[in-house]
Design a protein around this motif. Structure first.
Motif: not given
Length: 264
Positions: A63-64, A78-80, A121
């Motif tokens: 996902y990230m 979001s990533t966070s 990423y």
């Protein structure tokens, strides 16, 4: 040595070809490398890839790492938020397993996901940005120039250990040589494309890439020393695994993005 050279040439040609092609070709390669790197990380820590915690980490990693925004897809969270969610799930597993899976174990999983996912990423993000091929090749060439410079200068002139407790063969002279060669490589890019890169920025980039890249190398050396292993894997005969070859990359690309010196 012959096996090392052949492997290096073949792997290098494949990587450079897909880097030049860009798009889904390069992104797909980097996502695949992130999966292989995560698998090496699990093995290095003695974790089975079939464990629930490992699977949760893999889903978070993918996902990230996948560049949703560049594919024109709005990421659900979001990533966070994903980092928090995977942390919550891993901690819940420690409770559900009645501490058969400990907080120490899931902490290692979470650290690995962040370390590997962010690094890969930003390798993709750099290539997909405006003038991405130029900036990505610049970063890679400076990393390789630093590595080669440190090796050859250290072999010829190295007398003072850089960090003997972590990597006994590295020397201060080699580290300085790597920085100088990296800065020279960056200057060549400034000469080739002065409209994209000025001399001052080139010198700063070459310096930072070399220093941060060498720190990334030492990070992986420290980890392997703790685990008592020489290589993280055997994917590339004579070269080790994904994490062995890309230890500097995983640290340099996020760093370059965070300081904002390369547009991504």
């Amino acid at each position: 040595m012959k096996q090392r050279i052949v492997t290096g040439v073949v792997a290098g040609l494949v990587f450079i070809s897909l880097l030049v092609l860009g798009g889904y070709w390069y992104a797909g390669l980097i996502v695949l490398l992130s999966i292989l790197g995560y698998r090496e990380y699990l093995q290095m820590n003695g974790y089975s890839k079939y464990k629930l915690t490992s699977f949760v980490g893999l889903i978070a990693l993918l996902y990230m790492t996948i560049p949703w925004e560049f594919a024109g897809i709005t990421a659900p969270i979001s990533t966070s938020a994903m980092i928090w969610l995977v942390m919550f799930l891993l901690l819940f597993i420690t409770v559900a397993s009645k501490n058969k899976i400990t907080i120490d174990q899931v902490s290692v999983i979470l650290l690995g996901v962040v370390y590997i996912a962010f690094g890969f990423y930003y390798m993709i993000a750099a290539r997909l940005a405006e003038h991405g091929l130029f900036w990505t090749i610049l970063v890679f060439v400076c990393i390789w120039a630093s590595d080669s410079g440190a090796y050859f200068v250290g072999s010829k002139l190295g007398k003072h250990p850089l960090w003997p407790q972590i990597s006994p063969k590295k020397s201060i002279e080699g580290a300085i040589g790597g920085v100088v060669i990296s800065m020279i490589a960056a200057l060549l890019f400034a000469w080739f494309a002065p409209d994209l890169l000025g001399i001052g920025k080139a010198l700063a980039l070459g310096f930072m890439i070399a220093v941060v890249g060498q720190v990334g190398d030492l990070i992986q050396s420290a980890y392997k020393r703790v685990k008592g292993i020489k290589d993280t894997g055997t994917l590339l005969p004579g070269h080790g695994g994904v994490l062995d070859r890309m230890d500097s990359w995983l640290i340099v690309f996020p760093f370059i993005y965070l300081i904002g010196i390369v547009p991504m």
